[in-house]
Design a protein around this motif. Structure first.
Motif, PDB file in Angstrom:
ATOM      1  N   GLY A 150       0.791  -1.225   0.000  1.00  0.00           N
ATOM      2  CA  GLY A 150       0.000   0.000   0.000  1.00  0.00           C
ATOM      3  C   GLY A 150       0.823   1.273   0.000  1.00  0.00           C
ATOM      4  N   VAL A 151       2.148   1.146  -0.009  1.00  0.00           N
ATOM      5  CA  VAL A 151       3.018   2.335  -0.031  1.00  0.00           C
ATOM      6  C   VAL A 151       3.102   2.881  -1.453  1.00  0.00           C
ATOM      7  CG1 VAL A 151       5.381   3.169   0.312  1.00  0.00           C
ATOM      8  CG2 VAL A 151       4.361   1.561   1.939  1.00  0.00           C
ATOM      9  N   THR A 152       3.062   4.208  -1.598  1.00  0.00           N
ATOM     10  CA  THR A 152       3.167   4.838  -2.916  1.00  0.00           C
ATOM     11  C   THR A 152       4.416   5.701  -2.980  1.00  0.00           C
ATOM     12  OG1 THR A 152       1.845   6.742  -2.214  1.00  0.00           O
ATOM     13  CG2 THR A 152       0.667   4.877  -3.206  1.00  0.00           C
ATOM     14  N   ALA A 153       4.953   5.806  -4.180  1.00  0.00           N
ATOM     15  CA  ALA A 153       6.119   6.661  -4.442  1.00  0.00           C
ATOM     16  C   ALA A 153       5.639   8.026  -4.922  1.00  0.00           C
ATOM     17  CB  ALA A 153       7.012   6.014  -5.488  1.00  0.00           C
ATOM     18  N   PRO A 154       6.501   9.059  -4.870  1.00  0.00           N
ATOM     19  CA  PRO A 154       6.112  10.382  -5.377  1.00  0.00           C
ATOM     20  C   PRO A 154       5.622  10.302  -6.823  1.00  0.00           C
ATOM     21  CG  PRO A 154       8.180  10.525  -4.186  1.00  0.00           C
ATOM     22  CD  PRO A 154       7.865   9.060  -4.307  1.00  0.00           C
ATOM     23  N   ALA A 155       4.507  10.944  -7.090  1.00  0.00           N
ATOM     24  CA  ALA A 155       3.910  10.895  -8.430  1.00  0.00           C
ATOM     25  C   ALA A 155       4.532  11.901  -9.381  1.00  0.00           C
ATOM     26  CB  ALA A 155       2.404  11.137  -8.328  1.00  0.00           C
ATOM     27  N   THR A 156       5.098  12.970  -8.850  1.00  0.00           N
ATOM     28  CA  THR A 156       5.669  14.013  -9.703  1.00  0.00           C
ATOM     29  C   THR A 156       7.052  14.406  -9.210  1.00  0.00           C
ATOM     30  OG1 THR A 156       4.606  15.761  -8.410  1.00  0.00           O
ATOM     31  CG2 THR A 156       3.430  14.961 -10.348  1.00  0.00           C
ATOM     32  N   MET A 157       7.868  14.902 -10.145  1.00  0.00           N
ATOM     33  CA  MET A 157       9.216  15.388  -9.840  1.00  0.00           C
ATOM     34  C   MET A 157       9.293  16.859 -10.230  1.00  0.00           C
ATOM     35  SD  MET A 157      11.203  12.650  -8.892  1.00  0.00           S
ATOM     36  CE  MET A 157      12.853  12.774  -9.565  1.00  0.00           C
ATOM     37  N   HIS A 158       9.980  17.648  -9.420  1.00  0.00           N
ATOM     38  CA  HIS A 158      10.169  19.074  -9.704  1.00  0.00           C
ATOM     39  C   HIS A 158      11.661  19.400  -9.655  1.00  0.00           C
ATOM     40  CE1 HIS A 158       5.853  19.939  -9.260  1.00  0.00           C
ATOM     41  NE2 HIS A 158       5.880  19.080  -8.249  1.00  0.00           N
ATOM     42  N   HIS A 159      12.066  20.356 -10.505  1.00  0.00           N
ATOM     43  CA  HIS A 159      13.471  20.748 -10.538  1.00  0.00           C
ATOM     44  C   HIS A 159      13.745  21.759  -9.420  1.00  0.00           C
ATOM     45  CE1 HIS A 159      17.447  21.184 -11.948  1.00  0.00           C
ATOM     46  NE2 HIS A 159      17.294  22.296 -12.640  1.00  0.00           N
ATOM     47  N   LEU A 160      14.396  21.319  -8.378  1.00  0.00           N
ATOM     48  CA  LEU A 160      14.630  22.154  -7.207  1.00  0.00           C
ATOM     49  C   LEU A 160      15.502  23.366  -7.532  1.00  0.00           C
ATOM     50  CD1 LEU A 160      14.430  22.646  -4.146  1.00  0.00           C
ATOM     51  CD2 LEU A 160      16.381  21.092  -3.861  1.00  0.00           C
ATOM     52  N   LEU A 161      16.485  23.190  -8.420  1.00  0.00           N
ATOM     53  CA  LEU A 161      17.430  24.279  -8.665  1.00  0.00           C
ATOM     54  C   LEU A 161      16.774  25.484  -9.322  1.00  0.00           C
ATOM     55  CD1 LEU A 161      20.690  22.422  -9.753  1.00  0.00           C
ATOM     56  CD2 LEU A 161      19.724  22.812  -7.479  1.00  0.00           C
ATOM     57  N   ALA A 162      15.739  25.267 -10.124  1.00  0.00           N
ATOM     58  CA  ALA A 162      15.048  26.400 -10.736  1.00  0.00           C
ATOM     59  C   ALA A 162      14.416  27.282  -9.665  1.00  0.00           C
ATOM     60  CB  ALA A 162      13.981  25.898 -11.714  1.00  0.00           C
ATOM     61  N   LEU A 163      13.882  26.663  -8.634  1.00  0.00           N
ATOM     62  CA  LEU A 163      13.305  27.412  -7.518  1.00  0.00           C
ATOM     63  C   LEU A 163      14.398  28.170  -6.763  1.00  0.00           C
ATOM     64  CD1 LEU A 163      10.706  25.914  -5.041  1.00  0.00           C
ATOM     65  CD2 LEU A 163      12.617  27.268  -4.220  1.00  0.00           C
ATOM     66  N   LEU A 164      15.525  27.506  -6.535  1.00  0.00           N
ATOM     67  CA  LEU A 164      16.613  28.138  -5.802  1.00  0.00           C
ATOM     68  C   LEU A 164      17.289  29.249  -6.604  1.00  0.00           C
ATOM     69  CD1 LEU A 164      18.250  25.030  -4.089  1.00  0.00           C
ATOM     70  CD2 LEU A 164      16.835  26.787  -3.031  1.00  0.00           C
ATOM     71  N   ASP A 165      17.329  29.088  -7.922  1.00  0.00           N
ATOM     72  CA  ASP A 165      17.935  30.140  -8.763  1.00  0.00           C
ATOM     73  C   ASP A 165      17.246  31.476  -8.546  1.00  0.00           C
ATOM     74  OD1 ASP A 165      19.713  28.335  -9.818  1.00  0.00           O
ATOM     75  OD2 ASP A 165      18.702  28.138 -11.744  1.00  0.00           O
ATOM     76  N   GLU A 166      15.927  31.456  -8.499  1.00  0.00           N
ATOM     77  CA  GLU A 166      15.183  32.699  -8.312  1.00  0.00           C
ATOM     78  C   GLU A 166      15.452  33.299  -6.934  1.00  0.00           C
ATOM     79  OE1 GLU A 166      12.943  34.510 -10.536  1.00  0.00           O
ATOM     80  OE2 GLU A 166      14.406  33.365 -11.697  1.00  0.00           O
ATOM     81  N   MET A 167      15.607  32.452  -5.929  1.00  0.00           N
ATOM     82  CA  MET A 167      15.930  32.950  -4.598  1.00  0.00           C
ATOM     83  C   MET A 167      17.338  33.535  -4.553  1.00  0.00           C
ATOM     84  SD  MET A 167      14.229  29.964  -2.191  1.00  0.00           S
ATOM     85  CE  MET A 167      15.110  30.548  -0.740  1.00  0.00           C
ATOM     86  N   ARG A 168      18.297  32.825  -5.142  1.00  0.00           N
ATOM     87  CA  ARG A 168      19.684  33.267  -5.090  1.00  0.00           C
ATOM     88  C   ARG A 168      19.919  34.542  -5.896  1.00  0.00           C
ATOM     89  NH1 ARG A 168      23.650  28.386  -6.480  1.00  0.00           N
ATOM     90  NH2 ARG A 168      25.047  30.197  -6.595  1.00  0.00           N
ATOM     91  N   LEU A 169      19.073  34.818  -6.859  1.00  0.00           N
ATOM     92  CA  LEU A 169      19.257  35.999  -7.700  1.00  0.00           C
ATOM     93  C   LEU A 169      19.117  37.292  -6.907  1.00  0.00           C
ATOM     94  CD1 LEU A 169      19.734  37.068 -10.560  1.00  0.00           C
ATOM     95  CD2 LEU A 169      17.284  36.877 -10.965  1.00  0.00           C
ATOM     96  N   LEU A 170      18.291  37.289  -5.878  1.00  0.00           N
ATOM     97  CA  LEU A 170      18.083  38.483  -5.056  1.00  0.00           C
ATOM     98  C   LEU A 170      18.824  38.303  -3.731  1.00  0.00           C
ATOM     99  CD1 LEU A 170      14.295  39.135  -5.682  1.00  0.00           C
ATOM    100  CD2 LEU A 170      16.251  40.195  -6.821  1.00  0.00           C
ATOM    101  N   LYS A 171      19.854  39.081  -3.510  1.00  0.00           N
ATOM    102  CA  LYS A 171      20.696  38.936  -2.325  1.00  0.00           C
ATOM    103  C   LYS A 171      20.060  39.603  -1.113  1.00  0.00           C
ATOM    104  CE  LYS A 171      23.696  37.132  -5.153  1.00  0.00           C
ATOM    105  NZ  LYS A 171      23.241  36.598  -6.447  1.00  0.00           N
ATOM    106  N   ASP A 172      20.140  38.909   0.038  1.00  0.00           N
ATOM    107  CA  ASP A 172      19.667  39.507   1.284  1.00  0.00           C
ATOM    108  C   ASP A 172      20.803  40.285   1.935  1.00  0.00           C
ATOM    109  OD1 ASP A 172      21.299  37.614   2.646  1.00  0.00           O
ATOM    110  OD2 ASP A 172      19.654  36.167   2.734  1.00  0.00           O
TER     111      ASP A 172
END
Length: 441
Positions: A150-172
């Motif tokens: 009854g265990v299921t694996a993740p149904a979808t995959m997302h590219h984590l680096l694309a999300l991080l790129d947008e964060m890293r572009l704006l410096k705190d």
């Protein structure tokens, strides 16, 4: 560690409820025999952790219903025998409290624990194709093998680096402080090398002045292979052999910067080896300096990133026409020469790039949300270089007085609410400043 914990929280807030994100650091790499290259962490991993040890992995589990979000660190276990040879290790317990994670486990348990972590979650965020050592495929196959229970694996995959790129572009503010320090150390190194230069020196002797100043001020390493290019070598954009003897009457182009606590400096200065510009050298140098001033003036929030390059190109192309580097009879008007890219014979690269943890930092240069993908609008917190140049190789029709002259002037800037904050003003740039600085040596 607050900035790193805040970034992890921002990632978790953008993830699908209940999803899992996985991000490993860079592996150690053998140089030869039993010697390894000096270790440098993965930039994305460090951005979320502040943790610099190898054999480490971050796992983020997004909240779902009553289950709260979790940030988990896998790292090397404490090992007194290994620490005698290789130095201190935090170990999971100390790493968890020091770096603000909710849980921490030995890296050796990663494979076994990931099967449970990935069971019955809707999605996986991962650096797709970038970190095969994390054995993601093996974890997913192990989860799928439990399907009969009854265990299921993740149904979808997302590219984590694309999300991080947008964060890293704006410096705190934390990042801007580190980049300012990297810029200041890099500027001091350039000033030292400039003052030390004499005709007859080898390029690597000048490079040694840079490296000394980097390390003396606490920088961990050069941010990239330093370019110390004299005479005709300055017309090779990424020259880094640094083994030629500097001759009387030549220019020296140095493109170098340090890395300080994970952030890069990137400066280029060009100056005469004997401390005095010749008339042709001065003419081209002041043209590039005017182009940089125009480009810096284009660094304003809301303006397109491409406007920086356009401003530099217009000044440079006009100068090329006025000086006879470009033949007006062949290339036409200023607008014609720009439209046909006639200037590219002498200026063939862009006028800058994003800057941050990587010297050519992450982030897209176009607004991909719009159909025609226009140049991205500048925003406060973006960090970039501004680096126009001119490179004159011998060619038919090119005035011989300019042959073998290569000039580039580069500074690091942060986009502010009103314009540009230059981080690298600590090294001479105007002709009079350079000549006075070198004369005082």
């Amino acid at each position: 560690m607050t900035p790193y914990a805040d970034r992890r929280a921002r990632v978790l807030a953008q993830m699908q409820p209940g999803a899992v994100a996985v991000l490993g650091t860079a592996p150690e790499v053998t140089r030869n025999g039993d010697s390894e290259y000096a270790y440098r962490h993965d930039s994305y991993f460090y951005y979320l952790s502040g943790f610099a040890e190898p054999e480490s992995c971050i796992v983020l589990v997004a909240a779902l219903g009553e289950r709260t979000a979790r940030a988990i660190l896998f790292c090397r276990a404490k090992n007194p025998d290994h620490e005698i040879w290789d130095g201190f290790r935090y170990g999971p317990d100390a790493a968890r409290t020091t770096f603000g994670f909710d849980e921490a486990y030995p890296f050796d348990e990663l494979d076994a624990r990931m099967v449970g972590i990935l069971s019955n979650v809707p999605a996986l965020y991962y650096a797709l194709g970038a970190q095969p050592d994390l054995q993601v495929a093996g974890w997913l196959n192990a989860v799928r093998a439990l399907g009969r229970t009854g265990v299921t694996a993740p149904a979808t995959m997302h590219h984590l680096l694309a999300l991080l790129d947008e964060m890293r572009l704006l410096k705190d503010a934390h990042e801007v402080g580190l980049m300012a320090r990297a810029g200041a150390i890099s500027a001091a190194a350039h000033a030292r090398a400039m003052r030390a230069t004499r005709p007859g020196m080898l390029e690597y002797e000048i490079e040694a002045e840079l490296l000394y100043e980097f390390r003396r001020n606490g920088a961990q390493a050069p941010a990239y292979s330093s370019i110390v290019a004299s005479g005709p070598n300055a017309c090779v954009l990424h020259y880094n052999a640094n083994n030629r003897r500097v001759l009387e009457g030549e220019l020296v182009l140095i493109d170098a910067g340090c890395e300080f606590d994970g952030y890069a400096g990137d400066i280029t200065r060009t100056y005469p080896a004997n401390g005095r510009f010749t008339s042709p050298q001065r003419t081209l140098y002041e043209l590039v300096l005017r182009a940089q001033a125009a480009a810096l003036a284009a660094v304003k929030p809301g303006q397109p990133y491409s406007g920086i390059h356009d401003a530099a190109v217009r000044v440079l192309t006009e100068g090329m026409l006025d000086l006879g580097l470009l033949d007006k009879r062949k290339v036409g008007t200023l607008d014609d020469a720009i439209g046909t890219r006639a200037f590219a014979q002498f200026y063939m690269h862009g006028t800058g790039h994003w800057l941050g943890m990587d010297v050519h930092d992450v982030g897209v240069y176009r607004d991909v949300s719009q159909a025609d993908k226009p140049s991205r609008a500048l925003q406060p917190g973006m960090a970039l270089t501004v680096e126009p140049g001119i490179y004159v190789r011998p060619a038919e029709g090119v005035p011989e007085q300019y042959w073998h002259i290569g000039i580039r002037i580069e500074d690091d800037v942060i986009v502010t609410d009103t314009g540009a904050r230059i981080l690298t003003n600590g090294v001479p740039k105007d002709v009079a400043e350079i000549e006075a600085w070198m004369k005082a040596a």
